[in-house]
Design an enzyme around this catalytic site. Structure first.
Site, mmCIF file in Angstrom:
data_model
loop_
_atom_site.group_PDB
_atom_site.id
_atom_site.type_symbol
_atom_site.label_atom_id
_atom_site.label_comp_id
_atom_site.label_asym_id
_atom_site.label_seq_id
_atom_site.Cartn_x
_atom_site.Cartn_y
_atom_site.Cartn_z
ATOM 1 N N CYS A 186 -5.949 1.618 6.042
ATOM 2 C CA CYS A 186 -6.599 0.384 6.471
ATOM 3 C C CYS A 186 -5.986 -0.049 7.806
ATOM 4 C CB CYS A 186 -6.409 -0.704 5.418
ATOM 5 S SG CYS A 186 -4.704 -1.303 5.284
ATOM 6 N N CYS A 236 -2.138 -0.870 7.586
ATOM 7 C CA CYS A 236 -1.304 0.329 7.524
ATOM 8 C C CYS A 236 -1.340 1.084 8.849
ATOM 9 C CB CYS A 236 -1.752 1.217 6.380
ATOM 10 S SG CYS A 236 -1.428 0.475 4.758
ATOM 11 N N HIS A 264 0.857 -1.191 0.000
ATOM 12 C CA HIS A 264 0.000 0.000 0.000
ATOM 13 C C HIS A 264 0.891 1.238 0.000
ATOM 14 C CE1 HIS A 264 -3.800 -2.031 1.875
ATOM 15 N NE2 HIS A 264 -3.319 -2.704 0.840
ATOM 16 N N GLU A 308 0.986 3.782 1.997
ATOM 17 C CA GLU A 308 1.524 4.095 3.320
ATOM 18 C C GLU A 308 2.718 3.212 3.653
ATOM 19 O OE1 GLU A 308 -3.065 4.059 3.905
ATOM 20 O OE2 GLU A 308 -1.600 3.195 2.524
#
Length: 184
Positions: free
Chosen positions: A94, A97, A64, A66
């Site tokens: 999410c 993360c 992701h 992040e």
């Protein structure tokens, strides 16, 4: 409902400036065919890392935006702890993360669009509101929310359009018909 004390309500010009950089990173994800989510990690007024979504291309469910920014920042400062840093991300983090953000000791997360399906900053769960945790990250949401949301909406609309066109072309080919003309 009273305001949540760990959420900072004001949106500064600084927040808008760094979110615009996260949006630029999201465009890199879009160009790679990935969901357009971007992130920048800031210490003071310096961007020390950036990242964008790339789980499809990397064959990595943890890739992701992040996570990419956190990894790059940790390498840049040669420490997995990033105290005093702020993470700007175009989509609400999410749970995965959010956990990494807490472990890195990020001081503040600023996100753009809310994620009603997997958001862990209050949309589905609020990982940062748990007082039992030993690190507390401030969260600000809704910075350039329309722009961040529009980037995601246009990406998925284009994907749906391309999928419909491919299905129509396959049906036409199977039936010996010419593919339908593209709408104007």
């Amino acid at each position: 409902m009273p305001a949540d004390p760990h959420r900072l309500p004001t949106i500064s010009e600084r927040d808008r400036r760094f979110m615009a950089l996260a949006l630029a990173a999201a465009e890199d994800a879009r160009a790679a065919g990935e969901v357009p989510v971007g992130a920048v990690l800031v210490r003071g007024d310096e961007v020390i890392a950036r990242g964008f979504n790339h789980p499809i291309g990397a064959h990595d469910p943890s890739a992701h935006a992040e996570m990419a920014a956190l990894r790059a920042a940790a390498q840049a400062v040669e420490n997995y702890r990033l105290p005093g840093c702020e993470l700007y991300v175009t989509l609400e983090p999410c749970l995965m993360c959010s956990g990494a953000i807490m472990h890195a000791r990020i001081a503040r997360v600023v996100f753009g669009a809310r994620d009603p399906k997997t958001g862990a900053c209050g949309s589905v769960v609020d990982a940062f509101a748990n007082p039992q945790l030993n690190h507390h990250t401030a969260v600000s949401g809704g910075v350039l929310e329309a722009e961040c949301g529009d980037a995601l909406k246009s990406f998925f609309a284009e994907r749906r359009r391309a999928s419909r066109a491919a299905r129509a072309a396959a049906r036409a080919e199977a039936g010996g018909l010419p593919p339908p003309a593209e709408p104007l």
